[in-house]
Scaffold this active site. Structure first.
Site, PDB file in Angstrom:
ATOM      1  N   ASP A  56       5.789  42.935   0.707  1.00 30.78           N
ATOM      2  CA  ASP A  56       5.906  44.418   1.009  1.00 30.78           C
ATOM      3  C   ASP A  56       6.754  44.784   2.028  1.00 30.78           C
ATOM      4  O   ASP A  56       7.434  45.904   2.124  1.00 30.78           O
ATOM      5  CB  ASP A  56       4.111  44.731   1.403  1.00 30.78           C
ATOM      6  CG  ASP A  56       3.770  43.778   2.508  1.00 30.78           C
ATOM      7  OD1 ASP A  56       4.711  42.810   3.044  1.00 30.78           O
ATOM      8  OD2 ASP A  56       2.794  43.945   2.964  1.00 30.78           O
ATOM      9  N   ILE A  57       7.143  43.921   3.240  1.00 28.92           N
ATOM     10  CA  ILE A  57       8.092  44.030   4.412  1.00 28.92           C
ATOM     11  C   ILE A  57       8.715  43.030   4.756  1.00 28.92           C
ATOM     12  O   ILE A  57       8.441  41.920   4.619  1.00 28.92           O
ATOM     13  CB  ILE A  57       7.125  44.530   5.435  1.00 28.92           C
ATOM     14  CG1 ILE A  57       8.045  45.194   6.501  1.00 28.92           C
ATOM     15  CG2 ILE A  57       5.828  43.525   5.892  1.00 28.92           C
ATOM     16  CD1 ILE A  57       7.307  45.942   7.617  1.00 28.92           C
ATOM     17  N   ASP A  86       9.917  41.997   8.232  1.00 34.78           N
ATOM     18  CA  ASP A  86       9.732  42.767   9.529  1.00 34.78           C
ATOM     19  C   ASP A  86      10.850  41.987  10.339  1.00 34.78           C
ATOM     20  O   ASP A  86      11.870  42.463  10.519  1.00 34.78           O
ATOM     21  CB  ASP A  86       8.196  42.107   9.936  1.00 34.78           C
ATOM     22  CG  ASP A  86       7.939  42.876  11.188  1.00 34.78           C
ATOM     23  OD1 ASP A  86       8.672  43.580  11.985  1.00 34.78           O
ATOM     24  OD2 ASP A  86       6.818  43.072  11.701  1.00 34.78           O
ATOM     25  N   THR A  87      10.371  40.856  11.059  1.00 36.60           N
ATOM     26  CA  THR A  87      11.307  39.944  11.919  1.00 36.60           C
ATOM     27  C   THR A  87      12.290  39.002  10.925  1.00 36.60           C
ATOM     28  O   THR A  87      13.438  38.696  10.971  1.00 36.60           O
ATOM     29  CB  THR A  87      10.843  39.055  12.981  1.00 36.60           C
ATOM     30  OG1 THR A  87       9.978  38.120  12.003  1.00 36.60           O
ATOM     31  CG2 THR A  87       9.997  39.896  13.732  1.00 36.60           C
ATOM     32  N   GLY A  88      11.553  38.795   9.757  1.00 33.83           N
ATOM     33  CA  GLY A  88      12.556  38.156   8.843  1.00 33.83           C
ATOM     34  C   GLY A  88      11.933  36.382   8.915  1.00 33.83           C
ATOM     35  O   GLY A  88      12.303  35.704   8.105  1.00 33.83           O
TER      36      GLY A  88
END
Length: 183
Positions: free
Chosen positions: A96-97, A99-101
């Site tokens: 879904d996302i 974010d920081t990885g």
């Protein structure tokens, strides 16, 4: 809650990304069937909508990784791993996302040990300036708000909302009709 992306805008972008991924599969991997791995729970709705719009045959898999407790990013736990042999096969990881990885980095490190032909990432949302960029992304540079809906949750709830919202304070006095309209 404030609407960030209406469901029909999400639907349009998912179709575009599915077309791009389909072309990528056809160009790069003519012999091996690609494996599409869904990162549960958040990636499930996006994953199924993406698969429904792909123009290639594929193997479907699921992986469950926990990296959040509430709104805090924490240690990465693998709760469910894939069952298929991915050696020599093209692999697409759907979440879904980004974010920081950090979560995706752990997933890639775990999967690379199985010697796939290649691995590519597909995500619905990417934060502004993540350390790791997805190969395919519906919505980049989405800011730092907490999202709910279309697979994103708030303490396990709201994943089933059709559109994507920022997490303002959820009005506990919302009427059943208003709540139904969010779904």
């Amino acid at each position: 809650m404030q609407v960030l992306k209406q469901f029909y805008d999400i639907e349009k972008r998912v179709k575009v990304i599915a077309e791009q991924v389909s072309l990528d599969c056809k160009e790069i991997s003519k012999e091996a069937t690609p494996v599409f791995i869904c990162i549960l729970n958040g990636g499930a709705i996006f994953y199924h909508d993406l698969l429904a719009n792909l123009k290639v045959d594929c193997i479907t898999e699921y992986m469950k990784v926990k990296s959040y407790k509430g709104k805090q990013s924490g240690e990465i736990d693998f709760l469910l791993d894939i069952q298929s042999d991915i050696k020599g096969k093209p692999v697409y990881i759907i979440d879904d996302i980004i974010d920081t990885g950090a979560t995706m980095g752990h997933i890639l490190a775990n999967l690379v040990k199985q010697q796939p032909l290649f691995m590519k990432t597909v995500t619905l949302v990417e934060r502004k300036a993540p350390a790791f960029k997805a190969d395919f992304c519906c919505f980049r540079d989405m800011g730092d708000d907490w999202f709910v809906g279309y697979g994103f949750d708030k303490d396990g709830k709201c994943r089933n909302y059709r559109s994507l919202y920022t997490d303002g304070k959820i009005d506990k006095t919302i009427s059943p009709e208003q709540l139904e309209n969010l779904k």
